[in-house]
Each structure stands twice: as C-alpha cells, then as structure tokens.
Design a protein around this motif. Structure first.
Motif, PDB file in Angstrom:
ATOM      1  N   GLY A   1       0.811  -1.233   0.066  1.00 50.50           N
ATOM      2  CA  GLY A   1      -0.133   0.211  -0.057  1.00 50.50           C
ATOM      3  C   GLY A   1       0.962   1.354  -0.095  1.00 50.50           C
TER       4      GLY A   1
ATOM      5  N   GLY B   1      -2.977   1.874   2.980  1.00 46.87           N
ATOM      6  CA  GLY B   1      -3.414   1.894   1.425  1.00 46.87           C
ATOM      7  C   GLY B   1      -4.160   3.209   0.745  1.00 46.87           C
ATOM      8  N   TYR B   2      -5.136   3.048  -0.255  1.00 46.52           N
ATOM      9  CA  TYR B   2      -5.647   4.157  -0.772  1.00 46.52           C
ATOM     10  C   TYR B   2      -6.326   5.203  -0.028  1.00 46.52           C
TER      11      TYR B   2
ATOM     12  N   ALA C   1     -11.560   1.329  -0.126  1.00 53.40           N
ATOM     13  CA  ALA C   1     -10.534   1.599   0.749  1.00 53.40           C
ATOM     14  C   ALA C   1     -10.806   3.021   1.276  1.00 53.40           C
TER      15      ALA C   1
ATOM     16  N   ASP D   1      -8.091  -2.349   2.244  1.00 50.19           N
ATOM     17  CA  ASP D   1      -7.301  -1.893   3.172  1.00 50.19           C
ATOM     18  C   ASP D   1      -7.918  -1.474   4.354  1.00 50.19           C
TER      19      ASP D   1
END
Length: 323
Positions: free
Chosen positions: A109, A217-218, A261, A304
């Motif tokens: 990520g 992550g995102y 996410a 995530d």
C-alpha cells in the motif's frame, strides 16, 4: 457551501506563480527549514527518472543561491521493474520499503511507504509527489512547499490541478467526484473547498505528520486530510494551483478497490474503532467459455483496513529524534 469555507477559499487558495523563486529562496534562508521530497514508487521506471531529474536540476542544483529541496528520496515499495535503478541513476536516494523498520513486517500500500518515509528523511517540511506523473514540472514541488516556508501558520498544503482523461480536460479524478467529494461534503463540510482532496502531491510540516495515523493503502490521502483538520484546524490547511496533472489512469476495477478503501477510511473516522464485519470487495469479470455465473466470475479483494499509528509513538523514531 459554508461561509467559513468560502472565506477559506479566498485566503488559503493560491496560484504557484504568487511566490516566485526569489521569494522562496529568501523565506528558506530566513527560516532555515530543510525540505525533503518523497516519491512513493511501485513499477514506475517509465516516469520516475524524469521527475527526479527535474527536481535535482531545478530545485537542488548547487548553482542555486538557496536550493529549495535538501533531500530527495524514492521509496520503492517492491517494484519488479527497474524503478530503483532508474531513480538512482537520475540522482535520487533510493530506499526499499522492507529495509525500513524491519521488525514490523511491511504491508502493501501507498500509505505504508509514506509512513515509513518519515523514518528515513530529515526535513522539517516533507513533500510527497506521486511517481507516475508525466510532463512533470518543478512547480508541483515549489508550489506546495512555498506557502509552508512563507507562512508559519500553515501546516499542510495540497496541490490542485486539472486532470485530463481522453478528450475531456477535467475527466480524471473519478473516485474523487463519485466517492471522496460526497463523503467530505456530507460529513466534513469544512473540507469541501479542496479541489483535489485525494491528490498525491502535498507538503506538510513534520511536526504534524508525526502526530497523524496513516492508513496503509488508498485511504491515506483522505485520512491525513480529515485528521489534519481535526488536529490543526482549517486555517492551517491550504491549496495551490499547479496547472495540469498527467498520469497513468487506473481501470474501473482498480478504481472500485480504491473507492472501497476510501469509504472504509471515512467510516473509521466517523466511528473510531468500528470496522465493517466483512472488509472485502467483490467485483465481477466476464469469463470465456460460459464459465462463472452466467458468464461472469466473482473476484474478491481485501479492503485496506490497517492504519499505522502516529510516528512519534514508534520507539525507533523517538530514539532518532532524541539523539
């Protein structure tokens, strides 16, 4: 739009041309601030070299009266191509994700490498720039670093820009328009003035970043923006117009995973400690030969959900700054 946000837009939104190089040089000399630029990279051999070369040539050259950037780090998050070699050849310091804080196994990520970058950089101001940008301009760095050097009240500054997609000059940013902007307007309306809330180009003071948790992550950009609002206040945030951003666009399914996410990151902030019972996203792909369900096969992806704690809580970071 809230009246507070209208006022903020007038006083905390700028063009990159408002702070010419001479002004930035004088401000940097006066404050003595060090600036670190971090490029998170995963398989970006086609673009990372040009970005590094532009930053080194225009913002770090010894011939400059006062180089704007003191440190340039490419954080490689597990590339299988020549990203690291290309970046190093262009003059960047390359750090591999797994070599930072090895006692804590790395997670995949973007947010993970941004968080770990705080351990391997030293700047008072840290500037993040995505490594997939094409036609890169130094204003992506100077534009967002400038306000932090000239105004001590500011804590975080994001870039704003047009994002063309195909023939549409502003057709990019689909997750921003369909997911992030509605979430911000509904739940954090004081952030409704940000043109590119999910943009990967932003700069912040280290003292702020080390206090914030990082979604791995995102969701990292949304998480940092919301948490910065609660930690520093709206008046400590700003944005700068740097023109046009050209980059690689994700396909629809990748955007779906990104959206999931981001939605989870928002949920976690709306109800701290709460997590959805099933943090996965199922998508469908057409398969040949009549397989799957009516010709479509389900593909499930983990969303995530992990967040790294504020960096100041990490013993290795505290020890380094106490030394």
């Amino acid at each position: 739009m809230l009246e507070e946000v209208e006022q903020w837009l007038r006083h905390r939104s700028w063009s990159c041309g408002e702070r010419p190089p001479a002004v930035l040089a004088a401000a940097k000399r006066a404050t003595g601030s060090r600036v670190s630029v971090v490029l998170p990279a995963l398989d970006e051999e086609r673009t990372v070299g040009e970005i590094v070369s532009v930053i080194r040539g225009e913002l770090m050259a010894p011939a400059l009266p006062v180089p704007l950037v003191d440190e340039l780090v490419v954080m490689d998050s597990g590339s299988s191509d020549r990203t690291s070699q290309v970046a190093e050849d262009a003059g960047a310091k390359v750090v591999h994700r797994d070599d930072v804080l090895p006692r804590l196994p790395a997670l995949p990520g973007k947010g993970e490498v941004l968080w770990r970058s705080l351990l391997v950089t030293s700047g008072d101001v840290v500037c993040f720039v995505d490594a997939d940008l094409r036609d890169f301009s130094a204003r992506f760095v100077s534009g967002i670093v400038g306000p932090l050097l000239t105004d001590p009240r500011l804590q975080l500054v994001k870039a704003m820009y047009d994002r063309p997609l195909g023939g549409d000059p502003s057709g990019g940013g689909r997750v921003t328009e369909l997911v992030a902007r509605p979430l911000l307007n509904l739940h954090w309306p004081r952030l409704a003035g940000f043109v590119q809330p999910l943009g990967g180009e932003y700069a912040a003071r280290r003292t702020l970043l080390e206090e914030l948790p990082f979604p791995v992550g995102y969701g990292v950009e949304l998480g940092l923006l919301v948490d910065a609002l609660h930690t520093a206040g709206l008046d400590a945030l700003g944005q700068v117009d740097v023109g046009v951003r050209h980059h690689r666009h994700q396909d629809g399914q990748a955007l779906g995973r990104m959206a999931a996410a981001i939605h989870h990151t928002a949920q976690a902030r709306l109800a701290r400690g709460g997590r959805p019972a099933r943090p996965t996203l199922t998508q469908f792909e057409r398969v040949g030969g009549g397989g799957g369900f009516g010709g479509f096969a389900p593909r499930s992806h983990a969303v995530d959900t992990v967040e790294r704690p504020p960096m100041r809580e990490i013993p290795e970071y505290a020890a380094r700054h106490a030394a």
